[in-house]
Design a protein around this motif. Structure first.
Motif, PDB file in Angstrom:
ATOM      1  N   GLY A   3       4.957   3.641   5.976  1.00 14.85           N
ATOM      2  CA  GLY A   3       6.397   3.708   5.747  1.00 14.85           C
ATOM      3  C   GLY A   3       7.072   4.953   6.286  1.00 14.85           C
ATOM      4  N   SER A   4       6.298   5.897   6.820  1.00 18.60           N
ATOM      5  CA  SER A   4       6.911   7.134   7.320  1.00 18.60           C
ATOM      6  C   SER A   4       6.364   7.525   8.688  1.00 18.60           C
ATOM      7  CB  SER A   4       6.677   8.277   6.317  1.00 18.60           C
ATOM      8  OG  SER A   4       5.294   8.466   6.068  1.00 18.60           O
ATOM      9  N   LEU A   5       6.154   6.529   9.536  1.00 18.25           N
ATOM     10  CA  LEU A   5       5.681   6.801  10.893  1.00 18.25           C
ATOM     11  C   LEU A   5       6.769   7.475  11.717  1.00 18.25           C
ATOM     12  CD1 LEU A   5       3.843   3.447  11.693  1.00 18.25           C
ATOM     13  CD2 LEU A   5       2.778   5.678  11.274  1.00 18.25           C
ATOM     14  N   GLU A   6       6.343   8.236  12.728  1.00 19.80           N
ATOM     15  CA  GLU A   6       7.273   8.926  13.601  1.00 19.80           C
ATOM     16  C   GLU A   6       8.201   7.911  14.295  1.00 19.80           C
ATOM     17  OE1 GLU A   6       4.051   9.283  13.337  1.00 19.80           O
ATOM     18  OE2 GLU A   6       3.349  11.301  13.862  1.00 19.80           O
ATOM     19  N   ARG A   7       9.424   8.335  14.560  1.00 19.44           N
ATOM     20  CA  ARG A   7      10.423   7.426  15.122  1.00 19.44           C
ATOM     21  C   ARG A   7      10.007   6.872  16.474  1.00 19.44           C
ATOM     22  NH1 ARG A   7      16.186  10.488  13.679  1.00 19.44           N
ATOM     23  NH2 ARG A   7      16.005  10.252  11.391  1.00 19.44           N
ATOM     24  N   ASP A   8       9.381   7.702  17.304  1.00 19.84           N
ATOM     25  CA  ASP A   8       8.998   7.203  18.619  1.00 19.84           C
ATOM     26  C   ASP A   8       7.909   6.133  18.512  1.00 19.84           C
ATOM     27  OD1 ASP A   8       7.190   9.373  17.870  1.00 19.84           O
ATOM     28  OD2 ASP A   8       6.329   9.139  19.881  1.00 19.84           O
ATOM     29  N   LEU A   9       7.051   6.247  17.497  1.00 18.69           N
ATOM     30  CA  LEU A   9       6.033   5.217  17.292  1.00 18.69           C
ATOM     31  C   LEU A   9       6.662   3.936  16.762  1.00 18.69           C
ATOM     32  CD1 LEU A   9       3.048   7.257  15.794  1.00 18.69           C
ATOM     33  CD2 LEU A   9       3.332   6.413  18.131  1.00 18.69           C
ATOM     34  N   GLN A  10       7.688   4.067  15.932  1.00 21.19           N
ATOM     35  CA  GLN A  10       8.399   2.884  15.461  1.00 21.19           C
ATOM     36  C   GLN A  10       9.055   2.150  16.626  1.00 21.19           C
ATOM     37  OE1 GLN A  10      10.923   3.535  11.991  1.00 21.19           O
ATOM     38  NE2 GLN A  10       9.723   5.332  11.435  1.00 21.19           N
ATOM     39  N   ARG A  11       9.630   2.942  17.574  1.00 18.56           N
ATOM     40  CA  ARG A  11      10.238   2.315  18.757  1.00 18.56           C
ATOM     41  C   ARG A  11       9.175   1.685  19.646  1.00 18.56           C
ATOM     42  NH1 ARG A  11      13.397   7.129  18.554  1.00 18.56           N
ATOM     43  NH2 ARG A  11      12.066   8.079  20.143  1.00 18.56           N
ATOM     44  N   LYS A  12       8.066   2.370  19.806  1.00 19.56           N
ATOM     45  CA  LYS A  12       7.009   1.895  20.694  1.00 19.56           C
ATOM     46  C   LYS A  12       6.385   0.600  20.194  1.00 19.56           C
ATOM     47  CE  LYS A  12       2.469   3.236  22.571  1.00 19.56           C
ATOM     48  NZ  LYS A  12       1.458   4.324  22.680  1.00 19.56           N
ATOM     49  N   TYR A  13       6.111   0.525  18.906  1.00 21.91           N
ATOM     50  CA  TYR A  13       5.399  -0.623  18.355  1.00 21.91           C
ATOM     51  C   TYR A  13       6.320  -1.648  17.701  1.00 21.91           C
ATOM     52  CZ  TYR A  13       1.045   1.924  19.147  1.00 21.91           C
ATOM     53  OH  TYR A  13      -0.012   2.581  19.732  1.00 21.91           O
TER      54      TYR A  13
END
Length: 375
Positions: A139-149
């Motif tokens: 629930g608190s992954l880095e924003r760039d990883l949220q965009r990537k995946y």
């Protein structure tokens, strides 16, 4: 207790959290986390003592502010159990609790800030031999990883974890354990399986935000149980929206069920039916309430009828089989005496405590004998 032959523990290095070994061939440790205001020292100390009385090996305390860090210093003086400080963003809090004797720092190096701040925390941890726990939550992954995946998934969690691991590697610090938690059990299991083959550091297991006492227990048992059966996991925390004491009880029940650790009474009890010759449910509820203080391992079978009762009683150290007009007590698998319905729970408690006392004396003699041989 010897790990069952069909469970092959993942090979991991061992770290020390205070006086508790984590990883390697050490027993899987059980921990919980306080939910009091850390600045309320009296309430936090009282809760830690209750958590420890339930059998916790480690206790985590949230330290969100410098005021909480000052309170942590006082808490550290008043309890014996190893304490883990949960810290985010402010490296000064980590430095403060390190000076106050924290046993482990739960931080994510990536959210501490500039590398100089991370280095300061790592250098302090190295100097004082304090391990770090990297904690990744879906629930608190880095924003760039949220965009990537696009959404949290096992691969994103592992990539996040390895970023933090890489930071510690660059700083030549390997005294750490790691967790990858999600509220979804399939995501959690997959993430731990992936990371288990990439690093040899100890792994802390948990299903985060698992839910209330009943639902959270089920989810945690399924998720963590699957991993523990595969030999993955060196320390566990059952995350429940409930009293932290319940987290410890559930954690121990999981480990006892998998024969990974033993503590207290392992009850075998039937669900009861019309064949029962005594109130099985009422008897079990009362026995569990009365015998919570016992830590010596003991197998006890409580079965209400003569169909399944003798078989279960023969495999237990103490067993009760329902019969008419009197119930039969088994000791070490053999019929011992008949027990009437009157004062059934009182009589059972007395005999169980007598057995526990005898077993405790035997264990004490064994410990003394082992110590004498090594000296």
């Amino acid at each position: 207790m010897t790990t069952p032959a069909f469970i092959k523990r993942r090979v991991s290095r061992q770290i020390m959290v205070g006086n508790v070994p984590v990883g390697g061939d050490a027993p899987i440790s059980v921990q919980s986390m306080t939910n009091t205001e850390t600045t309320d020292v009296e309430a936090t100390v009282a809760q830690i003592e209750r958590i420890c009385a339930a059998g916790a090996d480690l206790v985590r305390v949230s330290v969100p502010t410098l005021d909480a860090a000052e309170a942590f210093g006082e808490i550290r003086k008043r309890v014996q159990v190893p304490l883990i400080a949960d810290i985010h963003f402010d490296h000064n809090i980590a430095l403060k609790v390190a000076d106050y004797g924290v046993d482990c720092l739960r931080i994510n190096p990536g959210n501490i800030g500039k590398e100089a701040k991370v280095r300061a925390v790592v250098d302090k941890a190295r100097d004082l031999n304090i391990p770090i726990r990297i904690g990744v939550n879906a629930g608190s992954l880095e924003r760039d990883l949220q965009r990537k995946y696009g959404e949290p998934n096992p691969e994103a969690m592992v990539e996040s974890a390895m970023r933090h691991v890489d930071i510690l590697d660059r700083l030549d610090f390997d005294n750490f354990k790691l967790s990858l938690k999600a509220s979804d059990i399939f995501m959690t299991i997959a993430a731990y399986r992936l990371i288990a083959g990439q690093i040899d550091n100890p792994l802390h297991l948990g299903i985060t935000e698992a839910g209330g006492l009943r639902g959270g227990t089920v989810k945690s048992a399924i998720g963590m149980g699957a991993l523990l059966l595969e030999g993955i996991g060196d320390t566990i925390r059952v995350s429940l929206a409930a009293d932290p004491v319940e987290e410890v009880k559930v954690g121990w029940d999981m480990l006892k069920s998998l024969r990974l650790r033993s503590k207290g009474i392992n009850f075998v009890a039937c669900p009861s039916c019309s064949r029962q010759n005594f109130d099985v449910i009422g008897t079990m509820n009362e026995l569990e309430r009365r015998l919570e203080d016992i830590s010596v391992p003991l197998d006890v079978a409580i079965v209400g009828c003569i169909v399944n009762g003798p078989g279960e009683a023969k495999t237990a150290e103490i067993g009760l089989t329902g019969a008419s007009p009197n119930n039969m007590l088994f000791v070490d698998g053999k019929p011992s005496e008949k027990i009437a319905q009157d004062n059934l729970v009182d009589n059972l408690e007395q005999r169980i405590r007598q057995r526990v006392a005898m077993k405790a004396q035997s264990l004490d003699r064994l410990i003394v004998s082992d110590r004498t041989r090594t000296e």
